[in-house]
Design a protein around this motif. Sequence first.
Motif, PDB file in Angstrom:
ATOM      1  N   VAL A  28      33.602   4.107  47.621  1.00 22.67           N
ATOM      2  CA  VAL A  28      33.077   3.593  48.884  1.00 22.67           C
ATOM      3  C   VAL A  28      33.466   4.597  49.953  1.00 22.67           C
ATOM      4  N   ASN A  29      32.469   5.190  50.625  1.00 19.70           N
ATOM      5  CA  ASN A  29      32.780   6.220  51.616  1.00 19.70           C
ATOM      6  C   ASN A  29      33.143   5.597  52.964  1.00 19.70           C
ATOM      7  N   SER A  30      33.423   6.435  53.940  1.00 16.05           N
ATOM      8  CA  SER A  30      33.901   5.947  55.235  1.00 16.05           C
ATOM      9  C   SER A  30      32.838   5.166  55.995  1.00 16.05           C
ATOM     10  N   SER A  31      31.575   5.275  55.563  1.00 14.92           N
ATOM     11  CA  SER A  31      30.495   4.478  56.158  1.00 14.92           C
ATOM     12  C   SER A  31      30.294   3.149  55.434  1.00 14.92           C
ATOM     13  N   GLY A  32      31.100   2.905  54.401  1.00 16.18           N
ATOM     14  CA  GLY A  32      31.005   1.659  53.664  1.00 16.18           C
ATOM     15  C   GLY A  32      29.965   1.654  52.568  1.00 16.18           C
ATOM     16  N   LEU A  33      29.430   2.820  52.217  1.00 13.90           N
ATOM     17  CA  LEU A  33      28.382   2.916  51.202  1.00 13.90           C
ATOM     18  C   LEU A  33      28.946   3.447  49.892  1.00 13.90           C
ATOM     19  N   ILE A  34      28.392   2.969  48.786  1.00 17.96           N
ATOM     20  CA  ILE A  34      28.731   3.511  47.472  1.00 17.96           C
ATOM     21  C   ILE A  34      28.106   4.897  47.369  1.00 17.96           C
ATOM     22  N   GLU A  35      28.903   5.886  46.961  1.00 16.76           N
ATOM     23  CA  GLU A  35      28.349   7.216  46.753  1.00 16.76           C
ATOM     24  C   GLU A  35      28.950   7.844  45.497  1.00 16.76           C
ATOM     25  N   THR A  36      28.192   8.753  44.892  1.00 17.40           N
ATOM     26  CA  THR A  36      28.644   9.447  43.694  1.00 17.40           C
ATOM     27  C   THR A  36      29.461  10.668  44.079  1.00 17.40           C
ATOM     28  N   VAL A  37      30.573  10.848  43.373  1.00 20.75           N
ATOM     29  CA  VAL A  37      31.488  11.965  43.599  1.00 20.75           C
ATOM     30  C   VAL A  37      31.410  12.885  42.388  1.00 20.75           C
ATOM     31  N   ALA A  38      31.361  14.177  42.607  1.00 20.43           N
ATOM     32  CA  ALA A  38      31.160  15.143  41.538  1.00 20.43           C
ATOM     33  C   ALA A  38      32.371  15.225  40.602  1.00 20.43           C
ATOM     34  N   VAL A  39      32.141  15.821  39.452  1.00 19.74           N
ATOM     35  CA  VAL A  39      33.202  16.072  38.478  1.00 19.74           C
ATOM     36  C   VAL A  39      34.355  16.829  39.146  1.00 19.74           C
ATOM     37  N   PHE A  40      35.585  16.428  38.854  1.00 22.23           N
ATOM     38  CA  PHE A  40      36.816  17.068  39.331  1.00 22.23           C
ATOM     39  C   PHE A  40      37.074  16.883  40.829  1.00 22.23           C
ATOM     40  N   ILE A  41      36.254  16.112  41.514  1.00 18.95           N
ATOM     41  CA  ILE A  41      36.512  15.858  42.930  1.00 18.95           C
ATOM     42  C   ILE A  41      37.291  14.547  43.054  1.00 18.95           C
ATOM     43  N   PRO A  42      38.484  14.565  43.652  1.00 14.25           N
ATOM     44  CA  PRO A  42      39.256  13.325  43.835  1.00 14.25           C
ATOM     45  C   PRO A  42      38.494  12.350  44.729  1.00 14.25           C
ATOM     46  N   ARG A  43      38.883  11.078  44.632  1.00 12.42           N
ATOM     47  CA  ARG A  43      38.175  10.048  45.385  1.00 12.42           C
ATOM     48  C   ARG A  43      39.074   9.443  46.462  1.00 12.42           C
ATOM     49  N   ILE A  44      38.650   9.608  47.707  1.00 14.70           N
ATOM     50  CA  ILE A  44      39.239   8.884  48.832  1.00 14.70           C
ATOM     51  C   ILE A  44      38.325   7.704  49.080  1.00 14.70           C
TER      52      ILE A  44
END
Length: 332
Positions: A103-119
């Motif tokens: 869930v990004n800072s705008s409150g939307l579900i988004e896909t995060v690329a391989v090897f990218i940590p998730r905030i």
Amino acid sequence: MYGYYNNAYFLKKSMLGGAVDYTAQATTLVSDFQTRVATASGTFEDTSTLISSLATWLGDGTYAAADFIVTPNAFNFATIYALFPLDATRDLGSVRSTTATRVNSSGLIETVAVFIPRIDYGGGTAVILNEAASTNLLLHSQDFDNTYWKKNSSTVTANTTVAPDGTTTAETFALGGTDLARVFRNNTTTGGSSDTTFSIWLKGTAGQTVTLECGSASSVITLTADWVRHSLTNTTHTTATTVRVINRATNGNNATDLYAWGAQLEQTSAATSYIATTSAQVTRAADNIQKAGLPGTGSIVETFEDGTTNTINNPNTYFMSLGRIKHVIYTA
């Protein structure tokens, strides 16, 4: 030179009786942190609580005693940047080998690329999201109009409203307030050796109710006009699990039209981050956040989103606990 080298000035001022402005010092340190991240072509997010937290750590001695401090603010490929020290010696590694969602800072579900940590901001403020591997056992997780999903006394209309990821991919379930009207999937293989959790985003006419079912587990859901991710765990370990969104008159259900998106069934005791599927099951790999090369002394304190803590003593390699982490502080 980075701002943390100015600590001697603040210490000297304190010893001379002057008041230390920890907020000003924290502001300088955060600016230096942002500069370091930008120089490395990293991503920096969310300063809303960082300055106040850092001012507290400066004031209570935590910052001065720490070997490293990691917060959910800055990342790059396979890296979560340490707030302190301002070099690469205490950055954490993250080696998730698949894409994942947050869930990004705008409150939307988004896909995060391989090897990218998730905030992740699903709880309202930033956390580091560290999860084990999991598989969405349901196919066509957004395509309820597909024949994979069975309908009884109901119809499904595709792509009728904006979904939790900001795309127009959520679908309408027309249940008509009818008893036993349902959208469901029978007998998904679930192994029989673990809990299974069904989750799905729903919204509809506020106050109407509908029942979610996951095997022998059921829960009456009160709909709202906003998206809510509902989840339900079946603790009866079975080799096959049926999931339903269903009106049951015996439960007082009266849902007419509702919107649905993002169905997920996984062999876990709680819902994890969303894993989209089409014609095949999809597995999200573990995040595997860690830091090797520590001296084997001292303690690491992890603080979770709910304020609880976990202490790891005398680490040589730090493996971040699973969950939603607000910050990590290591005192050697």
